[in-house]
Design an enzyme around this catalytic site. Structure first.
Site, PDB file in Angstrom:
ATOM      1  N   ASN A  69      -3.513   0.152  -2.147  1.00 54.99           N
ATOM      2  CA  ASN A  69      -3.348  -0.749  -3.282  1.00 54.99           C
ATOM      3  C   ASN A  69      -2.731  -2.038  -2.751  1.00 54.99           C
ATOM      4  OD1 ASN A  69      -2.795  -2.094  -5.619  1.00 54.99           O
ATOM      5  ND2 ASN A  69      -1.302  -0.622  -6.412  1.00 54.99           N
ATOM      6  N   LYS A 124      -2.300  -4.686  -4.290  1.00 60.60           N
ATOM      7  CA  LYS A 124      -1.610  -5.443  -5.348  1.00 60.60           C
ATOM      8  C   LYS A 124      -2.078  -6.913  -5.306  1.00 60.60           C
ATOM      9  CE  LYS A 124       1.956  -1.963  -5.313  1.00 60.60           C
ATOM     10  NZ  LYS A 124       3.328  -1.573  -5.556  1.00 60.60           N
ATOM     11  N   HIS A 162      -0.964   1.768 -13.623  1.00 62.83           N
ATOM     12  CA  HIS A 162       0.075   1.562 -12.602  1.00 62.83           C
ATOM     13  C   HIS A 162       1.368   1.109 -13.301  1.00 62.83           C
ATOM     14  CE1 HIS A 162       2.285   0.015  -9.181  1.00 62.83           C
ATOM     15  NE2 HIS A 162       1.477   0.730  -8.427  1.00 62.83           N
ATOM     16  N   GLU A 180       3.442  -1.058 -12.578  1.00 58.96           N
ATOM     17  CA  GLU A 180       3.605  -2.514 -12.668  1.00 58.96           C
ATOM     18  C   GLU A 180       2.824  -3.072 -13.854  1.00 58.96           C
ATOM     19  OE1 GLU A 180       2.550  -3.274  -8.607  1.00 58.96           O
ATOM     20  OE2 GLU A 180       4.403  -2.277  -8.011  1.00 58.96           O
ATOM     21  N   GLU A 191       3.519   8.545  -8.912  1.00 54.66           N
ATOM     22  CA  GLU A 191       4.271   7.434  -8.319  1.00 54.66           C
ATOM     23  C   GLU A 191       5.617   7.306  -9.027  1.00 54.66           C
ATOM     24  OE1 GLU A 191       1.635   4.452  -6.048  1.00 54.66           O
ATOM     25  OE2 GLU A 191       1.933   3.691  -8.057  1.00 54.66           O
ATOM     26  N   GLY A 236       8.094   0.519  -3.556  1.00 56.87           N
ATOM     27  CA  GLY A 236       8.580  -0.706  -2.932  1.00 56.87           C
ATOM     28  C   GLY A 236      10.070  -0.687  -2.625  1.00 56.87           C
ATOM     29  N   SER A 274       6.617   4.003  -1.337  1.00 57.80           N
ATOM     30  CA  SER A 274       7.217   3.856   0.000  1.00 57.80           C
ATOM     31  C   SER A 274       6.608   4.785   1.046  1.00 57.80           C
ATOM     32  CB  SER A 274       8.737   4.033  -0.065  1.00 57.80           C
ATOM     33  OG  SER A 274       9.318   3.034  -0.879  1.00 57.80           O
ATOM     34  N   GLY A 276       1.052   1.192  -1.043  1.00 57.21           N
ATOM     35  CA  GLY A 276       1.210  -0.216  -1.408  1.00 57.21           C
ATOM     36  C   GLY A 276       1.483  -1.059  -0.180  1.00 57.21           C
ATOM     37  N   GLY A 277       2.740  -1.404   0.032  1.00 52.45           N
ATOM     38  CA  GLY A 277       3.152  -2.319   1.104  1.00 52.45           C
ATOM     39  C   GLY A 277       2.534  -2.016   2.465  1.00 52.45           C
TER      40      GLY A 277
HETATM   41  P1  13P Z   1       4.725   0.913  -1.996  1.00 56.69           P
HETATM   42  O1  13P Z   1       3.914   1.763  -1.043  1.00 56.69           O
HETATM   43  O2  13P Z   1       4.846  -0.514  -1.554  1.00 56.69           O
HETATM   44  O3  13P Z   1       6.032   1.558  -2.346  1.00 56.69           O
HETATM   45  O4  13P Z   1       3.878   0.829  -3.361  1.00 56.69           O
HETATM   46  C1  13P Z   1       3.416   1.988  -3.938  1.00 56.69           C
HETATM   47  C2  13P Z   1       2.484   1.642  -5.021  1.00 56.69           C
HETATM   48  O5  13P Z   1       2.848   1.111  -6.037  1.00 56.69           O
HETATM   49  C3  13P Z   1       1.060   1.949  -4.799  1.00 56.69           C
HETATM   50  O6  13P Z   1       0.332   1.837  -5.967  1.00 56.69           O
END
Ligand code: 13P
Length: 255
Positions: A8, A10, A90, A92, A164, A170, A210, A231-232
């Site tokens: 992802n 983002k 998600h 967010e 999640e 994050g 994470s 994510g990151g």
């Molecule tokens: P991180 O891996 O950056 O913690 O993000 C997870 C996420 O929201 C994936 O959708």
């Protein structure tokens, strides 16, 4: 089930050039990897421009297929571009765009109708976790997202559930494999309650929050989950390729 590793991105990278570079380095890195399903979910605008070679997913979708909905992207449009997956609900989107359970339910139904595999995100806040309300939060999100989705539709939907925990996203504080396993077992029990055991066992439950190359394998081998939503770390090609490679040959230990 083959492990499913979803990137992802983002709202990243900020240029098409950067997106192409990232996509191509991941593609090169995972070229010879077998038995892992890799899905890249870039921002909408990059979807038709990255070229083939890796499965694509979107990060969001609207619930109608066309019409007077300024600024929205429909399930049919995504399907037409060759998207196989779409992330829905998600945290967010729930937090910053006011997506409530009813909206997520509409999106899930629309995605299934269009033949997209929905990746439904569920997760508890830090506060819900501290108060011992994780189960309640997960069940509410799951049940409302799947409201009026029949067992026969679910069976063909390719639905994926992404656990999640919001506090782990994050934050650099990943959920322990034990806790992720508990959530996975609970979610599967809820799915079995809704659709029966046979159907529930075919649904992939993946972990996000994470994820790094260091902890990736533990969510599959110890937590018995079927993949990862990254994510990151998916923005760093070397790290992401390591995560994908960590999943090679793994099958969750619960099946
Ligand atoms: P991180 O891996 O950056 O913690 O993000 C997870 C996420 O929201 C994936 O959708």
């Amino acid at each position: 089930m083959k492990p499913l590793i979803v990137a992802n991105w983002k709202m990243n990278p900020t240029t098409l050039k950067g997106a192409k570079l990232l996509f191509n380095s991941i593609k090169r890195g995972v070229k010879n990897v077998k038995n892992v399903k890799v899905v890249i979910c870039p921002p909408f605008v990059y979807l038709p421009l990255l070229g083939g070679g890796l499965a694509l997913g979107a990060q969001n979708v609207f619930w109608e297929n066309k019409g007077v909905f300024t600024g929205e992207i429909s399930p049919t449009m995504l399907k037409d571009l060759g998207c196989q997956y779409v992330i829905i609900g998600h945290s967010e989107r729930r937090r910053y765009f006011g997506e409530i359970d009813e909206v997520i339910n509409k999106k899930i139904k629309a995605a299934i109708s269009a033949g997209l595999n929905p990746i439904l995100c569920v997760g508890e806040t830090a506060e819900e976790r501290e108060k011992g309300n994780t189960g309640k939060a997960l069940k509410r999100q799951l049940v409302s997202a799947l409201k009026n989705v029949s067992s026969s539709r679910l069976r063909v939907s390719g639905l994926v559930i992404a656990y999640e925990p919001i506090w782990a996203i994050g934050s650099g504080k990943p959920c322990s494999p034990d806790e992720a396993m508990g959530a996975g077992i609970f979610l599967r029990k809820c799915l079995a309650g809704l659709y029966g055991r046979g159907v529930s066992e075919k649904i992939s439950i993946i972990y996000g929050g994470s994820v790094s190359a260091k902890n990736a394998a533990s969510y599959i081998t110890q937590a018995c989950l079927q993949g990862l939503l990254v994510g990151g770390a998916s923005l760093e090609p070397k790290e992401f390729v390591k995560i994908v490679k960590a999943a090679v040959g793994l099958v969750d230990g619960c099946s």
